[in-house]
Each structure stands twice: as structure tokens, then as C-alpha cells.
Write a protein that holds these residues in place. Sequence first.
Motif, mmCIF file in Angstrom:
data_model
loop_
_atom_site.group_PDB
_atom_site.id
_atom_site.type_symbol
_atom_site.label_atom_id
_atom_site.label_comp_id
_atom_site.label_asym_id
_atom_site.label_seq_id
_atom_site.Cartn_x
_atom_site.Cartn_y
_atom_site.Cartn_z
ATOM 1 N N GLY A 11 10.004 -2.638 -5.380
ATOM 2 C CA GLY A 11 8.975 -1.635 -5.576
ATOM 3 C C GLY A 11 9.288 -0.831 -6.826
ATOM 4 O O GLY A 11 10.443 -0.443 -7.041
ATOM 5 N N LEU A 14 6.297 3.659 -7.284
ATOM 6 C CA LEU A 14 5.389 3.844 -6.157
ATOM 7 C C LEU A 14 5.142 5.324 -5.864
ATOM 8 O O LEU A 14 6.070 6.136 -5.846
ATOM 9 C CB LEU A 14 5.953 3.180 -4.903
ATOM 10 C CG LEU A 14 6.115 1.660 -4.936
ATOM 11 C CD1 LEU A 14 6.820 1.182 -3.679
ATOM 12 C CD2 LEU A 14 4.765 0.977 -5.098
ATOM 13 N N GLU A 59 -3.210 0.839 -0.138
ATOM 14 C CA GLU A 59 -2.705 0.649 -1.486
ATOM 15 C C GLU A 59 -1.857 1.854 -1.909
ATOM 16 O O GLU A 59 -2.145 2.980 -1.502
ATOM 17 C CB GLU A 59 -3.867 0.488 -2.474
ATOM 18 C CG GLU A 59 -4.706 -0.760 -2.270
ATOM 19 C CD GLU A 59 -3.983 -2.011 -2.723
ATOM 20 O OE1 GLU A 59 -3.124 -1.909 -3.633
ATOM 21 O OE2 GLU A 59 -4.270 -3.087 -2.174
ATOM 22 N N SER A 62 -0.018 4.715 -7.017
ATOM 23 C CA SER A 62 0.431 4.131 -8.281
ATOM 24 C C SER A 62 1.625 3.244 -7.978
ATOM 25 O O SER A 62 2.233 3.322 -6.915
ATOM 26 C CB SER A 62 0.807 5.216 -9.300
ATOM 27 O OG SER A 62 1.943 5.935 -8.865
ATOM 28 N N GLY A 63 1.954 2.395 -8.940
ATOM 29 C CA GLY A 63 3.116 1.524 -8.773
ATOM 30 C C GLY A 63 2.754 0.123 -8.306
ATOM 31 O O GLY A 63 1.587 -0.212 -8.091
ATOM 32 N N GLN A 64 3.774 -0.676 -8.139
ATOM 33 C CA GLN A 64 3.583 -2.092 -7.813
ATOM 34 C C GLN A 64 4.697 -2.590 -6.901
ATOM 35 O O GLN A 64 5.838 -2.135 -6.977
ATOM 36 C CB GLN A 64 3.569 -2.919 -9.106
ATOM 37 C CG GLN A 64 3.346 -4.408 -8.902
ATOM 38 C CD GLN A 64 3.079 -5.137 -10.200
ATOM 39 O OE1 GLN A 64 2.222 -4.717 -10.979
ATOM 40 N NE2 GLN A 64 3.813 -6.217 -10.448
ATOM 41 N N ASN A 66 6.513 -6.231 -5.759
ATOM 42 C CA ASN A 66 6.683 -7.649 -6.083
ATOM 43 C C ASN A 66 7.488 -8.351 -5.001
ATOM 44 O O ASN A 66 8.433 -7.768 -4.443
ATOM 45 C CB ASN A 66 7.412 -7.817 -7.419
ATOM 46 C CG ASN A 66 6.552 -7.433 -8.607
ATOM 47 O OD1 ASN A 66 5.329 -7.325 -8.499
ATOM 48 N ND2 ASN A 66 7.179 -7.233 -9.749
ATOM 49 N N HIS A 71 3.659 -10.317 -8.005
ATOM 50 C CA HIS A 71 2.932 -9.284 -7.272
ATOM 51 C C HIS A 71 2.626 -9.810 -5.878
ATOM 52 O O HIS A 71 2.285 -10.987 -5.695
ATOM 53 C CB HIS A 71 1.640 -8.934 -8.009
ATOM 54 C CG HIS A 71 0.968 -7.701 -7.483
ATOM 55 N ND1 HIS A 71 0.270 -7.674 -6.297
ATOM 56 C CD2 HIS A 71 0.915 -6.429 -7.987
ATOM 57 C CE1 HIS A 71 -0.200 -6.467 -6.086
ATOM 58 N NE2 HIS A 71 0.173 -5.684 -7.099
ATOM 59 N N LYS A 73 0.186 -9.694 -4.021
ATOM 60 C CA LYS A 73 -1.127 -10.319 -3.862
ATOM 61 C C LYS A 73 -1.164 -11.735 -4.428
ATOM 62 O O LYS A 73 -2.059 -12.508 -4.098
ATOM 63 C CB LYS A 73 -2.199 -9.458 -4.531
ATOM 64 C CG LYS A 73 -2.431 -8.122 -3.833
ATOM 65 C CD LYS A 73 -3.545 -7.342 -4.511
ATOM 66 C CE LYS A 73 -3.787 -6.018 -3.788
ATOM 67 N NZ LYS A 73 -4.863 -5.220 -4.444
#
Length: 207
Positions: A11, A14, A59, A62-64, A66, A71, A73
Motif C-alpha cells: 500500500g 493511502l 476505495e 488517495s493512494g494505491q 498493489n 494494481h 484491479k
Amino acid sequence: MRTKSTYSLEGTGLSCIRDDRVLFEELAFELVSGQILLLEGKNGSGKTSLLRILCGFREPDSGQINWCGDHVKDSQFHAQMAYVGHLDGIKKELTVLENLRMSVALSNSGRYSIHEALSKVHLQGYDDILVQALSAGQKRRLSLARLLITENVLWILDEPFTSLDKQGIALIETLMTEHCANGGMIVLTSHHDIDLPDVDVLSIHLS
């Protein structure tokens, strides 16, 4: 059955905002096979919100996130993840055996058969008992038995020790240790001090 490969969950940056209140921001972590990430903090600090973000129920603001470098998704993340929340997630009008058969039908088979899993969580002989007749602790152990009969690398557990006595807590700690030793990983929240000397336990404190 999965091979004992190395998986990773990462992460970056986030943040989570709820009711105009920032629960956390710029949160980062990295978890690999064999490790546990323990989320700590007072009630309302965002622990369950972070778990819900990891599961894809909401969701991040902010952030992602993996999974194995991609990712979530764009990966097999959700097929390789299992979540047990505050609620046990089992059907009270079905029997113990019917609940576990339904779990197997919805996922790939895990390391243990249904009867082996029931033995592991000390529910052998309860096959034909309606879930509504079980105690709170037995229901919790049944919900965790689902993790043993399905093939999931990542366990996401929200207060897994709820309703368990000392024997039940020790049992779950043993199952978590075995899962990590077999290449799994776990993210959990807990007000209980976990005792896992053979596992690399990382922690994040949310304030």
C-alpha cells in the motif's frame, strides 16, 4: 493447491476520510509471504476502514494497493484473498456441514478437507448441527474453518479472537502460524496481544 511462492501486498500513499474526518493519510506498508501485519489503534482510528479498503469494499480517498507488483484491479488479488469480519459470515439456518460445502463450492479447495478443518477447529461431530444452535465461540471457529478449506493466500481478519476463550485463542494462533509457514500472509486487527514467536509480525498504529 498453491505452490509455496512469494506473494506481496503493498500500500502506498493511502488515505481515508469518513464524515469529513481524516482517519489516516499517506499510509504505506509492504507485506510478503510468511508475514503478518497487525493493525493497532483505538476504536474509530480507521482499522476496520483500512481492512474494507484492502478487501475492495470501498476505495481509498488517495493512494494505491498493489498485489504482486500489479494494481489489485489488474491482478488475481480478490481470488487469492479471504475476509472474516466482525460478523461470522455463516448461514444460521444451515448446518455446519452445509455452510462449509457452500464455501468450497464458491472457491478452490484448500489444504484441508471439510472434516479435517472441523477437527482442526474442534468442531468434529457437529456436521449436522444447525449453526443457530452453536455457541458464539463455536460460530467464530466455524467461520475461521472456512479459511482452511479454501485456497487463499491472504487472510484479512477483523478481530478474529472475538468470542473465543483461551483455548480458542491458542487454536487460532496455531492456525495463523501454520498458514504463514505455508507461504500465506495475514492482515488483522486485534485488541488481544498475539503470541506468534515463529512469525514475522509487522505492525501499524493508527491514531
